[in-house]
Design a protein around this motif. Structure first.
Motif, PDB file in Angstrom:
ATOM      1  N   LEU A 186       1.056  -1.129   0.051  1.00 32.19           N
ATOM      2  CA  LEU A 186      -0.040  -0.192  -0.069  1.00 32.19           C
ATOM      3  C   LEU A 186       0.839   1.105   0.099  1.00 32.19           C
ATOM      4  O   LEU A 186       1.786   1.205   0.550  1.00 32.19           O
ATOM      5  CB  LEU A 186      -1.018  -0.151   1.161  1.00 32.19           C
ATOM      6  N   ALA A 187       0.275   2.347  -0.536  1.00 35.45           N
ATOM      7  CA  ALA A 187       1.072   3.467  -0.668  1.00 35.45           C
ATOM      8  C   ALA A 187       1.024   4.404   0.419  1.00 35.45           C
ATOM      9  O   ALA A 187       0.163   4.073   1.213  1.00 35.45           O
ATOM     10  CB  ALA A 187       0.334   4.144  -1.895  1.00 35.45           C
ATOM     11  N   LEU A 188       1.761   5.519   0.409  1.00 34.01           N
ATOM     12  CA  LEU A 188       1.750   6.379   1.573  1.00 34.01           C
ATOM     13  C   LEU A 188       0.360   6.877   1.808  1.00 34.01           C
ATOM     14  O   LEU A 188      -0.377   7.304   0.760  1.00 34.01           O
ATOM     15  CB  LEU A 188       2.848   7.586   1.340  1.00 34.01           C
ATOM     16  N   PHE A 189       0.051   6.948   3.061  1.00 36.34           N
ATOM     17  CA  PHE A 189      -1.539   7.499   3.595  1.00 36.34           C
ATOM     18  C   PHE A 189      -2.516   6.495   3.556  1.00 36.34           C
ATOM     19  O   PHE A 189      -3.792   6.884   3.343  1.00 36.34           O
ATOM     20  CB  PHE A 189      -1.792   8.677   3.157  1.00 36.34           C
ATOM     21  N   GLU A 190      -2.272   5.306   2.659  1.00 35.03           N
ATOM     22  CA  GLU A 190      -3.458   4.563   2.357  1.00 35.03           C
ATOM     23  C   GLU A 190      -3.868   3.760   3.719  1.00 35.03           C
ATOM     24  O   GLU A 190      -3.028   3.674   4.444  1.00 35.03           O
ATOM     25  CB  GLU A 190      -3.008   3.240   1.353  1.00 35.03           C
ATOM     26  N   PRO A 191      -5.167   3.342   4.068  1.00 32.10           N
ATOM     27  CA  PRO A 191      -5.493   2.574   5.194  1.00 32.10           C
ATOM     28  C   PRO A 191      -4.720   1.105   5.161  1.00 32.10           C
ATOM     29  O   PRO A 191      -4.766   0.444   4.148  1.00 32.10           O
ATOM     30  CB  PRO A 191      -6.975   2.572   5.038  1.00 32.10           C
ATOM     31  N   CYS A 192      -4.606   0.825   6.410  1.00 35.50           N
ATOM     32  CA  CYS A 192      -3.687  -0.306   6.566  1.00 35.50           C
ATOM     33  C   CYS A 192      -4.012  -1.131   7.842  1.00 35.50           C
ATOM     34  O   CYS A 192      -4.737  -0.539   8.613  1.00 35.50           O
ATOM     35  CB  CYS A 192      -2.194  -0.280   6.605  1.00 35.50           C
ATOM     36  N   THR A 193      -3.736  -2.603   8.308  1.00 33.71           N
ATOM     37  CA  THR A 193      -4.079  -2.979   9.418  1.00 33.71           C
ATOM     38  C   THR A 193      -2.632  -3.736   9.970  1.00 33.71           C
ATOM     39  O   THR A 193      -2.733  -4.035  10.967  1.00 33.71           O
ATOM     40  CB  THR A 193      -5.100  -4.234   9.311  1.00 33.71           C
TER      41      THR A 193
ATOM     42  N   CYS B 236       8.589  12.188   2.534  1.00 34.33           N
ATOM     43  CA  CYS B 236       7.489  12.806   2.952  1.00 34.33           C
ATOM     44  C   CYS B 236       7.069  14.104   2.155  1.00 34.33           C
ATOM     45  O   CYS B 236       7.830  14.929   2.252  1.00 34.33           O
ATOM     46  CB  CYS B 236       7.486  13.050   4.489  1.00 34.33           C
ATOM     47  N   PRO B 237       5.982  13.949   1.168  1.00 31.50           N
ATOM     48  CA  PRO B 237       5.971  15.061   0.132  1.00 31.50           C
ATOM     49  C   PRO B 237       5.485  16.449   0.996  1.00 31.50           C
ATOM     50  O   PRO B 237       5.731  17.541   0.318  1.00 31.50           O
ATOM     51  CB  PRO B 237       4.929  14.568  -0.687  1.00 31.50           C
ATOM     52  N   MET B 238       4.808  16.290   2.014  1.00 30.37           N
ATOM     53  CA  MET B 238       4.478  17.499   2.714  1.00 30.37           C
ATOM     54  C   MET B 238       5.423  17.836   3.806  1.00 30.37           C
ATOM     55  O   MET B 238       4.939  18.692   4.789  1.00 30.37           O
ATOM     56  CB  MET B 238       2.848  17.725   3.190  1.00 30.37           C
ATOM     57  N   GLY B 239       6.548  17.509   4.085  1.00 31.21           N
ATOM     58  CA  GLY B 239       7.170  17.427   5.289  1.00 31.21           C
ATOM     59  C   GLY B 239       6.549  16.456   6.413  1.00 31.21           C
ATOM     60  O   GLY B 239       6.027  15.746   6.238  1.00 31.21           O
ATOM     61  N   CYS B 240       7.173  16.891   7.628  1.00 26.28           N
ATOM     62  CA  CYS B 240       6.694  15.994   8.924  1.00 26.28           C
ATOM     63  C   CYS B 240       5.634  16.980   9.854  1.00 26.28           C
ATOM     64  O   CYS B 240       5.762  18.074   9.713  1.00 26.28           O
ATOM     65  CB  CYS B 240       8.025  16.087   9.458  1.00 26.28           C
ATOM     66  N   ASN B 241       4.821  16.089  10.407  1.00 25.73           N
ATOM     67  CA  ASN B 241       4.095  16.957  11.528  1.00 25.73           C
ATOM     68  C   ASN B 241       4.743  16.752  12.717  1.00 25.73           C
ATOM     69  O   ASN B 241       5.874  16.438  12.880  1.00 25.73           O
ATOM     70  CB  ASN B 241       2.667  16.046  11.491  1.00 25.73           C
ATOM     71  N   ALA B 242       4.087  17.419  13.743  1.00 25.02           N
ATOM     72  CA  ALA B 242       4.738  17.885  14.860  1.00 25.02           C
ATOM     73  C   ALA B 242       4.869  16.378  15.685  1.00 25.02           C
ATOM     74  O   ALA B 242       5.597  16.365  16.876  1.00 25.02           O
ATOM     75  CB  ALA B 242       3.709  18.520  15.876  1.00 25.02           C
ATOM     76  N   LYS B 243       4.174  15.506  15.256  1.00 29.43           N
ATOM     77  CA  LYS B 243       4.374  14.157  16.172  1.00 29.43           C
ATOM     78  C   LYS B 243       5.231  13.230  15.488  1.00 29.43           C
ATOM     79  O   LYS B 243       5.808  12.017  15.922  1.00 29.43           O
ATOM     80  CB  LYS B 243       3.150  13.296  16.342  1.00 29.43           C
ATOM     81  N   GLY B 244       6.110  13.740  14.614  1.00 29.74           N
ATOM     82  CA  GLY B 244       7.410  13.155  13.893  1.00 29.74           C
ATOM     83  C   GLY B 244       6.961  12.062  12.702  1.00 29.74           C
ATOM     84  O   GLY B 244       7.808  11.014  12.666  1.00 29.74           O
ATOM     85  N   TYR B 245       5.820  12.146  12.240  1.00 30.03           N
ATOM     86  CA  TYR B 245       5.616  11.436  10.966  1.00 30.03           C
ATOM     87  C   TYR B 245       5.285  12.229   9.711  1.00 30.03           C
ATOM     88  O   TYR B 245       5.102  13.613   9.925  1.00 30.03           O
ATOM     89  CB  TYR B 245       4.240  10.570  11.423  1.00 30.03           C
ATOM     90  N   CYS B 246       5.096  11.784   8.546  1.00 29.37           N
ATOM     91  CA  CYS B 246       4.794  12.468   7.295  1.00 29.37           C
ATOM     92  C   CYS B 246       3.538  13.298   7.459  1.00 29.37           C
ATOM     93  O   CYS B 246       2.363  12.740   8.048  1.00 29.37           O
ATOM     94  CB  CYS B 246       4.851  11.475   6.236  1.00 29.37           C
ATOM     95  N   LYS B 247       3.711  14.513   6.981  1.00 27.25           N
ATOM     96  CA  LYS B 247       2.332  15.264   7.358  1.00 27.25           C
ATOM     97  C   LYS B 247       1.394  14.952   6.217  1.00 27.25           C
ATOM     98  O   LYS B 247       1.589  14.915   5.063  1.00 27.25           O
ATOM     99  CB  LYS B 247       2.799  16.679   7.147  1.00 27.25           C
ATOM    100  N   LYS B 248      -0.045  14.667   6.798  1.00 26.81           N
ATOM    101  CA  LYS B 248      -0.982  14.374   5.879  1.00 26.81           C
ATOM    102  C   LYS B 248      -1.572  15.472   5.002  1.00 26.81           C
ATOM    103  O   LYS B 248      -1.863  16.049   5.797  1.00 26.81           O
ATOM    104  CB  LYS B 248      -1.904  13.209   6.325  1.00 26.81           C
ATOM    105  N   PRO B 249      -1.533  15.502   3.620  1.00 28.40           N
ATOM    106  CA  PRO B 249      -2.376  16.693   2.873  1.00 28.40           C
ATOM    107  C   PRO B 249      -3.507  16.868   3.475  1.00 28.40           C
ATOM    108  O   PRO B 249      -4.202  15.673   3.769  1.00 28.40           O
ATOM    109  CB  PRO B 249      -2.164  16.233   1.378  1.00 28.40           C
ATOM    110  N   MET B 250      -4.336  17.783   3.533  1.00 28.79           N
ATOM    111  CA  MET B 250      -5.686  18.015   3.808  1.00 28.79           C
ATOM    112  C   MET B 250      -6.618  17.459   2.638  1.00 28.79           C
ATOM    113  O   MET B 250      -6.470  17.539   1.653  1.00 28.79           O
ATOM    114  CB  MET B 250      -5.947  19.603   4.001  1.00 28.79           C
TER     115      MET B 250
END
Length: 90
Positions: A33-40, A76-90
């Motif tokens: 699965l690609a970045l930001f895809e739902p997973c288990t 991470c195309p949008m940079g990093c978020n404050a919690k240390g993971y890729c920032k998710k586009p809105m």
């Protein structure tokens, strides 16, 4: 005379009970699965990390990468978020 009854049941493990590194889940999803895809589980993601820890608005865990401002991850195309993971586009 004894009757042999077939046993029917579900096997496997509940991924929500299995903790992986960085709060991710582990298992044998085996997809890519690609970045930001739902997973288990981590194995499903091309990124190798499936987590919901840093995505408060996500209803499910998603595939992501770890990163931070001092060590930006080029994946991470949008940079990093404050919690240390890729920032998710809105």
């Amino acid at each position: 005379m004894a009757l042999a009854l077939p046993l029917i049941g579900c096997g496997g493990s509940d991924p929500s009970l299995m903790g992986g590194q960085d709060g991710g889940t582990t298992g044998d999803g085996g997809t890519n699965l690609a970045l930001f895809e739902p997973c288990t589980d981590n194995a499903q993601c091309a990124t190798g990390l499936c987590t919901q820890i840093s995505y408060d608005r996500s209803p499910t865990p998603i595939c992501t990468y770890k990163c931070d401002a001092a060590n930006m991850n080029a994946m991470c195309p949008m940079g990093c978020n404050a919690k240390g993971y890729c920032k998710k586009p809105m």
